[in-house]
Structure formats: structure tokens, C-alpha cells
Design a protein around this motif. Structure first.
Motif, mmCIF file in Angstrom:
data_model
loop_
_atom_site.group_PDB
_atom_site.id
_atom_site.type_symbol
_atom_site.label_atom_id
_atom_site.label_comp_id
_atom_site.label_asym_id
_atom_site.label_seq_id
_atom_site.Cartn_x
_atom_site.Cartn_y
_atom_site.Cartn_z
ATOM 1 N N PHE A 81 0.830 -1.207 0.000
ATOM 2 C CA PHE A 81 0.000 0.000 0.000
ATOM 3 C C PHE A 81 0.862 1.254 0.000
ATOM 4 O O PHE A 81 0.552 2.241 -0.682
ATOM 5 N N ALA A 82 1.964 1.229 0.744
ATOM 6 C CA ALA A 82 2.865 2.388 0.778
ATOM 7 C C ALA A 82 3.395 2.696 -0.615
ATOM 8 O O ALA A 82 3.532 3.861 -1.008
ATOM 9 N N ALA A 83 3.714 1.639 -1.380
ATOM 10 C CA ALA A 83 4.187 1.848 -2.756
ATOM 11 C C ALA A 83 3.072 2.398 -3.633
ATOM 12 O O ALA A 83 3.286 3.312 -4.434
ATOM 13 N N LEU A 84 1.856 1.845 -3.494
ATOM 14 C CA LEU A 84 0.729 2.320 -4.296
ATOM 15 C C LEU A 84 0.400 3.780 -3.990
ATOM 16 O O LEU A 84 -0.044 4.521 -4.871
ATOM 17 N N LYS A 85 0.624 4.197 -2.735
ATOM 18 C CA LYS A 85 0.363 5.605 -2.382
ATOM 19 C C LYS A 85 1.322 6.543 -3.112
ATOM 20 O O LYS A 85 0.953 7.677 -3.445
ATOM 21 N N ILE A 86 2.538 6.081 -3.356
ATOM 22 C CA ILE A 86 3.494 6.898 -4.109
ATOM 23 C C ILE A 86 2.975 7.110 -5.530
ATOM 24 O O ILE A 86 2.995 8.225 -6.060
ATOM 25 N N ALA A 87 2.493 6.020 -6.134
ATOM 26 C CA ALA A 87 1.944 6.122 -7.490
ATOM 27 C C ALA A 87 0.699 6.990 -7.512
ATOM 28 O O ALA A 87 0.484 7.768 -8.448
ATOM 29 N N ARG A 88 -0.123 6.881 -6.489
ATOM 30 C CA ARG A 88 -1.346 7.685 -6.412
ATOM 31 C C ARG A 88 -1.006 9.178 -6.325
ATOM 32 O O ARG A 88 -1.617 10.009 -6.998
#
Length: 385
Positions: A74-81
């Protein structure tokens, strides 16, 4: 029973495995059919608690490790978001608590945990993967589309924001990030709820369609609902399309269904609107019932709607909306100025605008229609101008 996810019970599934890098960028994905066995049924609160209180060992060691890995992804996906900049509107939702007798015990703001956002990001990633696969396979898809707001609404929004000394980007195609910049400016100000509300009202309505127009709010080129077949028929259509496209079985999308996707998209969009309206009406009736015995009670609130026939006020305590009829505002004649979302007194110039804090008194409720009648308390009126 066939679709319910029960702890320790096998269930058939259509799953997608997604590989992402440390920046949340998807590298590849793969759809498969198979069997799953639910290791544990956990709600959002339980996951959040286990995450925030690891020393209390609220879950087993293996589950704790799984939750840790989920939050890592999720932390990685938040960067993309953050890089993608989807529209980030935050408005409170109400939760109606019923007692054993079926009567309303209380009305509370619905808690939004980080675990909610985690699931949302995984669902978005899966939904994008489904749309991409169907597009690559040249297979019919029921897209979830959301067009950019029309220029008239954006122009009206700019005028309203200018009255709050806020600016919205001009001279270029409006993007979600432009709205987000404005939302960030008011994040810690008294105008936060108002600006979130008016930006939401500026948006077009999301629809189902076999023709892809992209999703403006999520800032995505293609998007399809794939993750909730129990709840939405549109997801089941996407599942069947994937089964056909990837030759995963003989229970894919039938030819006759492919030919009627446009009509079906219109139907699903219509029934979705009806369901949302039914939910609003039910909540309003519960709110009216909860306030039925509090006639004469005084509340603080903010003007959340301005119409030719009066003012809608959202109560700070409950989040309920009530109407102050224009006839109760005094002997002044008020003009409705639509582009400014305001009622303006013809003689005095007295203004009632969105977001204005007011104090009101509960006049009455109607549990059949769900309506709440209010009156402004003398002395709480906004200053002229």
C-alpha cells in the motif's frame, strides 16, 4: 451461500496477481481462475487495530505478517497515487446506529480508517488491470467512465471560489490536480466542507458504458469494475468478458450479451442512481425520526444549499440537512443568484451564501418524507455583504 466469504471455507474465484515496483508502478499482471480459502474474516477496524498495536498480538503471527506486507504494498501504491493526482474530495458520511427495537440510537460520522484506503488502492489496481486486459484482447468491456466537468460548471465554481479569495487554474484543460490544489488550500480553514461540497457538485456523474471515455476523477485512461461481483452486476459482466478473452472456461460473456452492452450500461447507471437515492431517503427518514422529539432544540450549522425557496443547513452535531424556508427569513425580498449560490436581499443587500455559519432552531420533522424544518435564530444572521 455460494458467494459469501467464510473463514476456512473454499470458494471459487477469478483472481488477478499484480507485480508492482517500489514506486507503485505496475510491471505486469496475470488473471487466473482458482480456489481460495479465507484465512480470516477481518473488518477494517480489526485490521487497523492490529496494524497500530502489534505488541498486543490481536491476531496470529502469520496474519500480522500478512497485514505488514499489505501495508508495505500500500505504501508503494500511495506513491503512485500521489504522482497520478486523482481527485481527492473528503466529505463525511453518516452512520445510523439502530437499537434492538429497530429505533435509532444515534447518528455518527462514519469512521474512515487507513485500512479503507488500503483496500481502495488494491481494488483500483485490480480494476485497471481488468480494463487493460480486455482492451488488449479486443474484447467487449463494461467500463466505468467519468467525464471531465463541463465548462459552465467550472466557470460557476471559479466565481464562487473567487468570493473566498481562491483561484482555480485558467487557460488550460482542467485536471483533477487543479481541484486538489484548491482543496489543499482550504484543508485547515472553515471553508473546507463548503469547498469539498461545491467541487463535488461540479463533477459529472460516473456511468457504465462499453465505450471508454476514461475516468476523470481517478485520473485514469481506462477503468472497469471487477472487484465486487456480489454487489454489482457490472463486475460480473467484466468477469465473464475476462473468461472469454483469456479462454478460462466456457462460461464467458455470451454473444447476445455483447450486443446489448450499451443498453445494459444505461440500465445499470440508472439503477445505481435509484439505489443511491433510496439510500439517501432512508438516511433522511432515520434522521427525521431521531430528531422527532427535539422540536425547539437549537443547533449550530452551515448553509449547505441555496435555492429559490430557501436555505439548506447542515447541522454540525449530526450532519443532518434541514430546510429554512425563504418565507421565514423576514419581510425582505430575496433574489436568487445562481452563479454565486446566494440569496441576496433586494433592499438591504443581506446575503446568504454557501458555507455561512448560522444558528438554527428545529421547527419540526416529517418521518414519511424525511424532511427537517428549521428556522434561523435571531442574531445569528451573517453580516451584510
Amino acid at each position: 451461500d455460494l458467494c459469501s466469504l467464510r473463514e476456512g471455507v473454499d470458494r471459487t474465484s477469478l483472481a488477478v496477481t499484480i507485480w508492482i515496483d517500489a514506486q507503485g508502478t505496475k510491471r505486469r499482471h496475470e488473471f487466473t481462475r482458482g480456489m481460495i480459502r479465507v484465512a480470516a474474516n477481518m473488518n477494517y477496524r480489526m485490521v487497523q487495530y492490529a496494524r497500530e498495536n502489534p505488541s498486543e498480538k490481536a491476531v496470529s503471527e502469520s496474519l500480522a505478517l500478512t497485514i505488514e506486507h499489505l501495508y508495505g504494498a500500500f505504501a508503494a501504491l500511495k506513491i503512485a497515487r500521489a504522482s497520478r493526482q486523482p481527485l481527492d474530495i473528503e466529505l463525511p458520511e453518516l452512520r445510523v446506529a439502530l437499537g434492538p427495537d429497530g429505533y435509532v440510537e444515534g447518528i455518527y460520522p462514519r469512521t474512515r480508517w487507513e485500512s479503507h484506503r488500503l483496500i481502495e488502492e488494491f481494488m483500483i489496481a485490480a480494476n485497471v488491470a481488468a480494463a487493460e486486459t480486455l482492451e488488449e484482447q479486443d474484447t467487449p468491456c463494461m467500463y466505468r467512465i467519468h467525464d471531465r466537468p463541463n465548462e459552465e460548471r467550472v466557470a460557476a465554481l471559479r466565481e464562487l471560489l473567487s468570493s473566498l479569495d481562491l483561484q482555480l487554474a485558467k487557460g488550460q484543460a482542467i485536471k483533477p490536480e487543479h481541484f486538489n490544489q484548491t482543496l489543499n488550500q482550504v484543508a485547515n480553514t472553515p471553508h473546507v466542507h463548503l469547498v469539498n461540497e461545491v467541487i463535488l457538485r461540479t463533477q459529472t456523474q460516473a456511468l457504465y458504458s462499453p465505450v471508454n471515455n476514461g475516468h476523470f476523477g481517478l485520473n485514469l485512461h481506462r477503468y472497469a469494475h471487477f472487484t465486487s461481483p456480489i454487489r454489482r452486476y457490472a463486475d460480473l459482466i467484466v468477469h465473464r468478458s475476462l473468461i472469454s478473452a483469456l479462454k478460462l472456461g466456457n462460461d464467458g460473456l455470451k454473444e447476445e450479451a455483447e450486443e446489448s452492452l450499451s443498453e445494459l450500461g444505461d440500465h445499470l447507471s440508472s439503477t445505481e442512481r435509484q439505489a443511491a437515492a433510496a439510500e439517501r431517503e432512508a438516511t433522511n427518514r432515520y434522521l427525521a425520526a431521531f430528531l422527532e422529539d427535539r422540536r425547539g432544540a437549537e443547533f449550530s450549522g452551515r448553509i449547505s444549499g441555496v435555492t429559490r425557496f430557501g436555505l439548506f443547513v447542515t447541522l454540525d452535531e449530526l450532519g443532518a440537512d434541514g430546510l429554512v424556508p425563504i418565507r421565514t427569513l423576514g419581510d425582505e425580498y430575496y433574489l436568487y443568484v445562481e452563479e454565486r449560490h446566494a440569496l441576496v436581499g433586494e433592499r438591504t443587500g443581506q446575503e446568504f451564501t454557501l458555507g455561512t455559519p448560522v444558528n438554527v432552531r428545529l421547527v419540526g420533522t416529517d418521518t414519511v418524507t424525511g424532511s427537517i424544518s428549521l428556522e434561523l435564530i435571531h442574531g445569528s444572521l451573517p453580516e451584510k455583504g
